[in-house]
Scaffold this active site. Structure first.
Site, PDB file in Angstrom:
ATOM      1  N   PRO A 188      -4.908   1.794  -0.080  1.00  0.00           N
ATOM      2  CA  PRO A 188      -3.973   0.801  -0.571  1.00  0.00           C
ATOM      3  C   PRO A 188      -3.158   1.281  -1.759  1.00  0.00           C
ATOM      4  O   PRO A 188      -3.698   1.799  -2.726  1.00  0.00           O
ATOM      5  CB  PRO A 188      -4.881  -0.359  -0.989  1.00  0.00           C
ATOM      6  CG  PRO A 188      -6.134  -0.165  -0.239  1.00  0.00           C
ATOM      7  CD  PRO A 188      -6.277   1.292  -0.033  1.00  0.00           C
ATOM      8  N   GLU A 189      -1.885   1.083  -1.658  1.00  0.00           N
ATOM      9  CA  GLU A 189      -0.973   1.303  -2.777  1.00  0.00           C
ATOM     10  C   GLU A 189      -0.475  -0.077  -3.190  1.00  0.00           C
ATOM     11  O   GLU A 189      -0.986  -1.085  -2.715  1.00  0.00           O
ATOM     12  CB  GLU A 189       0.177   2.222  -2.346  1.00  0.00           C
ATOM     13  CG  GLU A 189      -0.303   3.569  -1.807  1.00  0.00           C
ATOM     14  CD  GLU A 189       0.824   4.490  -1.385  1.00  0.00           C
ATOM     15  OE1 GLU A 189       1.900   4.440  -2.002  1.00  0.00           O
ATOM     16  OE2 GLU A 189       0.638   5.250  -0.424  1.00  0.00           O
ATOM     17  N   HIS A 243     -19.358  -1.625   7.029  1.00  0.00           N
ATOM     18  CA  HIS A 243     -19.052  -1.031   5.710  1.00  0.00           C
ATOM     19  C   HIS A 243     -18.845  -2.050   4.587  1.00  0.00           C
ATOM     20  O   HIS A 243     -18.041  -1.821   3.697  1.00  0.00           O
ATOM     21  CB  HIS A 243     -17.838  -0.114   5.806  1.00  0.00           C
ATOM     22  CG  HIS A 243     -17.991   0.983   6.806  1.00  0.00           C
ATOM     23  ND1 HIS A 243     -17.569   0.852   8.115  1.00  0.00           N
ATOM     24  CD2 HIS A 243     -18.537   2.211   6.703  1.00  0.00           C
ATOM     25  CE1 HIS A 243     -17.833   1.974   8.774  1.00  0.00           C
ATOM     26  NE2 HIS A 243     -18.419   2.803   7.954  1.00  0.00           N
ATOM     27  N   ARG A 290     -15.291   4.919   2.482  1.00  0.00           N
ATOM     28  CA  ARG A 290     -15.621   6.137   1.746  1.00  0.00           C
ATOM     29  C   ARG A 290     -16.268   5.866   0.379  1.00  0.00           C
ATOM     30  O   ARG A 290     -16.646   6.817  -0.311  1.00  0.00           O
ATOM     31  CB  ARG A 290     -14.378   7.017   1.619  1.00  0.00           C
ATOM     32  CG  ARG A 290     -13.936   7.548   2.974  1.00  0.00           C
ATOM     33  CD  ARG A 290     -12.605   8.263   2.903  1.00  0.00           C
ATOM     34  NE  ARG A 290     -12.703   9.529   2.217  1.00  0.00           N
ATOM     35  CZ  ARG A 290     -11.653  10.308   1.952  1.00  0.00           C
ATOM     36  NH1 ARG A 290     -10.440   9.929   2.321  1.00  0.00           N
ATOM     37  NH2 ARG A 290     -11.809  11.448   1.332  1.00  0.00           N
ATOM     38  N   ARG A 345       8.975  14.885 -18.622  1.00  0.00           N
ATOM     39  CA  ARG A 345       8.147  15.693 -17.724  1.00  0.00           C
ATOM     40  C   ARG A 345       8.977  16.758 -17.026  1.00  0.00           C
ATOM     41  O   ARG A 345      10.072  16.493 -16.567  1.00  0.00           O
ATOM     42  CB  ARG A 345       7.500  14.796 -16.639  1.00  0.00           C
ATOM     43  CG  ARG A 345       6.563  13.742 -17.174  1.00  0.00           C
ATOM     44  CD  ARG A 345       5.336  14.402 -17.775  1.00  0.00           C
ATOM     45  NE  ARG A 345       4.359  13.403 -18.180  1.00  0.00           N
ATOM     46  CZ  ARG A 345       3.257  13.140 -17.480  1.00  0.00           C
ATOM     47  NH1 ARG A 345       3.011  13.800 -16.373  1.00  0.00           N
ATOM     48  NH2 ARG A 345       2.414  12.224 -17.893  1.00  0.00           N
TER      49      ARG A 345
END
Length: 265
Positions: free
Chosen positions: A2-3, A89, A107, A146
């Site tokens: 998920p973003e 899960h 995971r 950056r």
DNA sequence: CTATAGACCTGACGGC
DNA sequence: TGCCGTCAGGTCTATA
């Protein structure tokens, strides 16, 4: 995993179900998911709000109690009226007075923090794109400091909170910017296009219910639809939807990166 | 400070 | 059918 758009959809779906409702009981099937605090301290408490900061989900409870969650790669929260068809899960179960909230994570990279009268689990989370202070000027300042490739800069959660590997590639394609361009070499018009692309791509993805790959599920158990509209992500070798040239795939900072060599300069 | 590799996990998929 | 390598939406930590 998920973003921002997927997390936003989860929050919107859960808000309707849990706000104003009490947690009766909590079942922890995998203790290491709980990163801090006492999970049982939320029992008997009512959810008062739920919202998102970047990719973190913030559950607000009575008595200045907060529960935070980061879904990492495969986490999600599912809502069930009952457990007649329990999904696999499931790591944590929250029994509410009106149904069951499930934390599912294949995971198991995700985490939950219970924090009473304290600061959130993150340190120095960057600006959320839907914060009103996320402006073209602000973005220019962030990126101007950056020199790394712009794809890596926009993935850095300390700068912008919410973009992940799918949307970073999608946003750069929409902005017509090459992922390897040095962040501080972007000119003003490009920054403006990038800002616009971030807002457009994320908004469109949110409205589509986010992107679903593999067995990711939204809180209602359903898939999002944005994967049908992806322009570059996981489309290596396939024709660019604008110019027809095959989409390229490279690895940048150990993450797959997709782009069109003709449309992105 | 930066840049890179590895670690944390499970499961799906392709090649042999 | 099975075994093995690779890959996956994220982030933290150790090392040079």
């Amino acid at each position: 995993m998920p973003e921002l758009p997927e997390v936003e959809n989860i929050c919107r779906m859960l808000r309707e179900k849990i706000v104003g409702h009490v947690i009766n009981k909590t079942l922890v099937h995998l203790p290491r998911i709980i990163r801090s605090g006492d999970i049982n301290s939320i029992n008997g408490r009512k959810f008062t709000d739920i919202y998102r900061r970047g990719k973190y989900i913030c559950f607000e409870l009575e008595n200045d109690l907060m529960m935070y969650s980061h879904l990492r790669m495969t986490g999600t929260f599912l809502w069930k009226n009952d457990l007649s068809e329990a999904p696999t899960h499931i790591r944590i179960e929250f029994e509410l007075d009106n149904g069951v909230l499930l934390y599912r994570d294949i995971r198991t990279f995700g985490g939950i923090w219970i924090i009473k009268d304290g600061s959130p689990p993150w340190k120095e989370l960057g600006i959320d794109p839907f914060d009103s202070e996320f402006t073209v000027k602000g973005l220019r300042t962030l990126l101007g400091n950056r020199k790394q490739p712009v794809k890596q800069a926009i993935l850095d959660q300390h700068l912008i909170a919410g973009l992940g590997n799918i949307y970073a590639s999608e946003v750069l394609f929409t902005a017509g910017i090459h992922p390897l361009i040095s962040s501080n070499s972007l000119e003003k018009p490009e920054i403006k296009r990038l800002h616009n692309a971030i807002m457009t791509v994320l908004s469109t993805a949110i409205e589509a219910g986010g992107t679903t790959f593999r067995d990711f599920q939204l809180s209602n158990g359903k898939s999002g639809a944005f994967q049908e509209f992806l322009k570059v992500y996981a489309r290596n070798g396939k024709p660019c939807r604008i110019c027809g040239k095959p989409i390229e795939k490279i690895v940048l900072g150990q993450r797959s990166t997709y782009f069109c060599t003709k449309c992105q300069k």
